[in-house]
Design a protein around this motif. Structure first.
Motif, PDB file in Angstrom:
ATOM      1  N   VAL A  44       0.809  -1.140   0.123  1.00  0.00           N
ATOM      2  CA  VAL A  44      -0.018  -0.045  -0.079  1.00  0.00           C
ATOM      3  C   VAL A  44       0.915   1.212  -0.045  1.00  0.00           C
ATOM      4  N   TRP A  45       1.940   1.039   0.676  1.00  0.00           N
ATOM      5  CA  TRP A  45       3.123   2.252   0.629  1.00  0.00           C
ATOM      6  C   TRP A  45       4.103   2.180  -0.415  1.00  0.00           C
ATOM      7  N   LEU A  46       4.296   1.047  -0.683  1.00  0.00           N
ATOM      8  CA  LEU A  46       5.519   0.828  -1.352  1.00  0.00           C
ATOM      9  C   LEU A  46       5.201   0.984  -2.705  1.00  0.00           C
ATOM     10  N   ILE A  47       4.079   0.939  -3.288  1.00  0.00           N
ATOM     11  CA  ILE A  47       3.676   1.013  -4.717  1.00  0.00           C
ATOM     12  C   ILE A  47       3.806   2.404  -5.013  1.00  0.00           C
ATOM     13  N   PRO A  48       3.145   3.608  -4.234  1.00  0.00           N
ATOM     14  CA  PRO A  48       3.205   4.902  -4.541  1.00  0.00           C
ATOM     15  C   PRO A  48       4.750   5.383  -4.513  1.00  0.00           C
ATOM     16  N   ILE A  49       5.566   4.820  -3.542  1.00  0.00           N
ATOM     17  CA  ILE A  49       6.895   5.124  -3.681  1.00  0.00           C
ATOM     18  C   ILE A  49       7.622   4.829  -4.962  1.00  0.00           C
ATOM     19  N   PRO A  62      13.983  10.689   0.172  1.00  0.00           N
ATOM     20  CA  PRO A  62      14.566  12.049  -0.061  1.00  0.00           C
ATOM     21  C   PRO A  62      14.528  12.381  -1.824  1.00  0.00           C
ATOM     22  N   LEU A  63      14.977  11.500  -2.668  1.00  0.00           N
ATOM     23  CA  LEU A  63      14.684  11.918  -4.125  1.00  0.00           C
ATOM     24  C   LEU A  63      13.153  12.005  -4.532  1.00  0.00           C
ATOM     25  N   PHE A  86       9.130  17.753  -5.793  1.00  0.00           N
ATOM     26  CA  PHE A  86       8.460  18.889  -5.426  1.00  0.00           C
ATOM     27  C   PHE A  86       9.340  20.034  -5.055  1.00  0.00           C
ATOM     28  N   THR A  87      10.503  19.826  -4.547  1.00  0.00           N
ATOM     29  CA  THR A  87      11.394  20.840  -4.202  1.00  0.00           C
ATOM     30  C   THR A  87      12.324  21.458  -5.265  1.00  0.00           C
ATOM     31  N   TYR A  88      12.403  20.790  -6.217  1.00  0.00           N
ATOM     32  CA  TYR A  88      13.388  21.106  -7.242  1.00  0.00           C
ATOM     33  C   TYR A  88      12.808  20.847  -8.786  1.00  0.00           C
ATOM     34  N   TRP A  89      12.196  19.577  -9.186  1.00  0.00           N
ATOM     35  CA  TRP A  89      11.589  19.268 -10.348  1.00  0.00           C
ATOM     36  C   TRP A  89      10.685  20.364 -10.542  1.00  0.00           C
ATOM     37  N   LEU A  90       9.447  20.241  -9.915  1.00  0.00           N
ATOM     38  CA  LEU A  90       8.493  20.994 -10.128  1.00  0.00           C
ATOM     39  C   LEU A  90       8.609  22.388 -10.395  1.00  0.00           C
ATOM     40  N   PRO A  91       9.329  23.052  -9.090  1.00  0.00           N
ATOM     41  CA  PRO A  91       9.709  24.616  -9.362  1.00  0.00           C
ATOM     42  C   PRO A  91      10.613  24.686 -10.848  1.00  0.00           C
ATOM     43  N   MET A  92      11.464  23.920 -11.051  1.00  0.00           N
ATOM     44  CA  MET A  92      12.341  24.130 -12.413  1.00  0.00           C
ATOM     45  C   MET A  92      11.420  23.958 -13.693  1.00  0.00           C
ATOM     46  N   ILE A 122      21.306  19.303  -4.478  1.00  0.00           N
ATOM     47  CA  ILE A 122      22.679  18.631  -4.164  1.00  0.00           C
ATOM     48  C   ILE A 122      22.625  18.234  -2.764  1.00  0.00           C
ATOM     49  N   ALA A 123      22.134  19.044  -1.905  1.00  0.00           N
ATOM     50  CA  ALA A 123      22.318  18.548  -0.542  1.00  0.00           C
ATOM     51  C   ALA A 123      21.169  17.626  -0.192  1.00  0.00           C
ATOM     52  N   ILE A 124      20.284  17.462  -0.725  1.00  0.00           N
ATOM     53  CA  ILE A 124      19.280  16.357  -0.393  1.00  0.00           C
ATOM     54  C   ILE A 124      19.735  15.092  -1.085  1.00  0.00           C
ATOM     55  N   PHE A 125      20.320  15.311  -2.294  1.00  0.00           N
ATOM     56  CA  PHE A 125      21.173  14.058  -2.991  1.00  0.00           C
ATOM     57  C   PHE A 125      22.119  13.484  -1.974  1.00  0.00           C
ATOM     58  N   VAL A 126      22.967  14.140  -1.347  1.00  0.00           N
ATOM     59  CA  VAL A 126      24.004  13.959  -0.530  1.00  0.00           C
ATOM     60  C   VAL A 126      23.054  13.303   0.680  1.00  0.00           C
ATOM     61  N   TYR A 127      22.305  13.673   1.206  1.00  0.00           N
ATOM     62  CA  TYR A 127      21.626  13.151   2.469  1.00  0.00           C
ATOM     63  C   TYR A 127      20.893  11.911   2.033  1.00  0.00           C
ATOM     64  N   TYR A 128      20.328  11.761   0.717  1.00  0.00           N
ATOM     65  CA  TYR A 128      19.919  10.602   0.407  1.00  0.00           C
ATOM     66  C   TYR A 128      20.730   9.256   0.419  1.00  0.00           C
ATOM     67  N   VAL A 129      22.141   9.688  -0.124  1.00  0.00           N
ATOM     68  CA  VAL A 129      23.042   8.576  -0.006  1.00  0.00           C
ATOM     69  C   VAL A 129      23.514   8.083   1.340  1.00  0.00           C
ATOM     70  N   TYR A 130      23.529   9.174   2.320  1.00  0.00           N
ATOM     71  CA  TYR A 130      23.580   8.902   3.617  1.00  0.00           C
ATOM     72  C   TYR A 130      22.602   7.973   4.240  1.00  0.00           C
ATOM     73  N   ILE A 131      21.198   8.352   4.127  1.00  0.00           N
ATOM     74  CA  ILE A 131      20.011   7.626   4.442  1.00  0.00           C
ATOM     75  C   ILE A 131      20.158   6.125   3.753  1.00  0.00           C
ATOM     76  N   THR A 132      20.403   6.054   2.861  1.00  0.00           N
ATOM     77  CA  THR A 132      20.613   4.797   2.023  1.00  0.00           C
ATOM     78  C   THR A 132      21.660   4.047   2.518  1.00  0.00           C
ATOM     79  N   SER A 133      22.747   4.622   2.975  1.00  0.00           N
ATOM     80  CA  SER A 133      23.710   3.831   3.535  1.00  0.00           C
ATOM     81  C   SER A 133      23.392   3.081   5.041  1.00  0.00           C
TER      82      SER A 133
END
Length: 205
Positions: free
Chosen positions: A28-33, A109-110, A115-121, A153-164
């Motif tokens: 139920v949660w994995l499908i939208p993710i 994070p991605l 909503f914080t990068y792609w949509l505004p750009m 960039i900051a969110i992507f770096v944090y994504y790598v941290y969270i994934t690790s």
């Protein structure tokens, strides 16, 4: 249970364990993710390939939404397989369930960057954002770009941290660095596979 969409940023390891123990690990949660990360990947591919040179913006968005239905699950499945396999090679204990849930939830994070990068750009530049040569910037566009790109960039770096951290928890590694190694080795397999396909294509053609 606390909302994992919020706690994953501060306590990724504890959050994964809570997800595995509750309904948050269900489809139920994995499908939208998985679907949203498919859209993220389609936008990224369109940006790299300058798809806006040949496709209108509405068509690009619609096609991204459609192809995400297929690519999202494929990408999630590949990540799950690689995270499980690399973790086991490094003597981790995580099974398929832990690896697949980690592969999905680590992408939060991605998804946020939609909503914080792609949509505004996209709103700022329209089709030009996906073209080889972006139209001249206005002052407003320049200011927002200076804010949004470093944020991405900051969110992507944090994504790598969270994934690790999440992979370390999934495989019961004490150190998050071992989870980072699983992540890096998995991405190397991706790159090697793509290079092999490219070389094979060049040889055949």
């Amino acid at each position: 249970m606390r909302n994992p969409l919020l706690t994953i940023w501060r306590h990724p390891r504890e959050t994964l364990q809570e997800i595995l123990d509750t309904r948050w690990s269900s489809f139920v949660w994995l499908i939208p993710i998985v679907y949203l990360i498919g859209i993220y990947d389609m936008f990224s591919l369109s940006l790299r390939n300058n798809t806006g040179d040949t496709v209108t913006l509405p068509s690009l968005i619609i096609l991204s939404f459609i192809f995400a239905i297929f690519w999202g699950p494929m990408s999630w499945g590949l990540d799950s397989l690689l995270y499980w396999g690399m973790g086991r090679i490094l003597r981790g204990t995580g099974e398929w369930r832990e690896s697949s849930v980690a592969a999905g939830w680590s992408k939060v994070p991605l998804i946020i960057t939609l909503f914080t990068y792609w949509l505004p750009m996209i709103l700022l530049y329209g089709r030009g954002f996906f073209q080889t040569e972006t139209p001249p910037q206005s002052l407003l566009q320049g200011i927002f770009t200076l804010i949004l790109y470093p944020l991405w960039i900051a969110i992507f770096v944090y994504y790598v941290y969270i994934t690790s951290q999440i992979l370390a928890e999934a495989h019961e590694f004490e150190s998050g660095w071992k989870g980072f190694l699983v992540y890096i080795l998995s991405k190397l397999v991706y790159i090697i596979a793509l290079l092999f396909i490219f070389v094979l294509y060049e040889l055949v053609s």
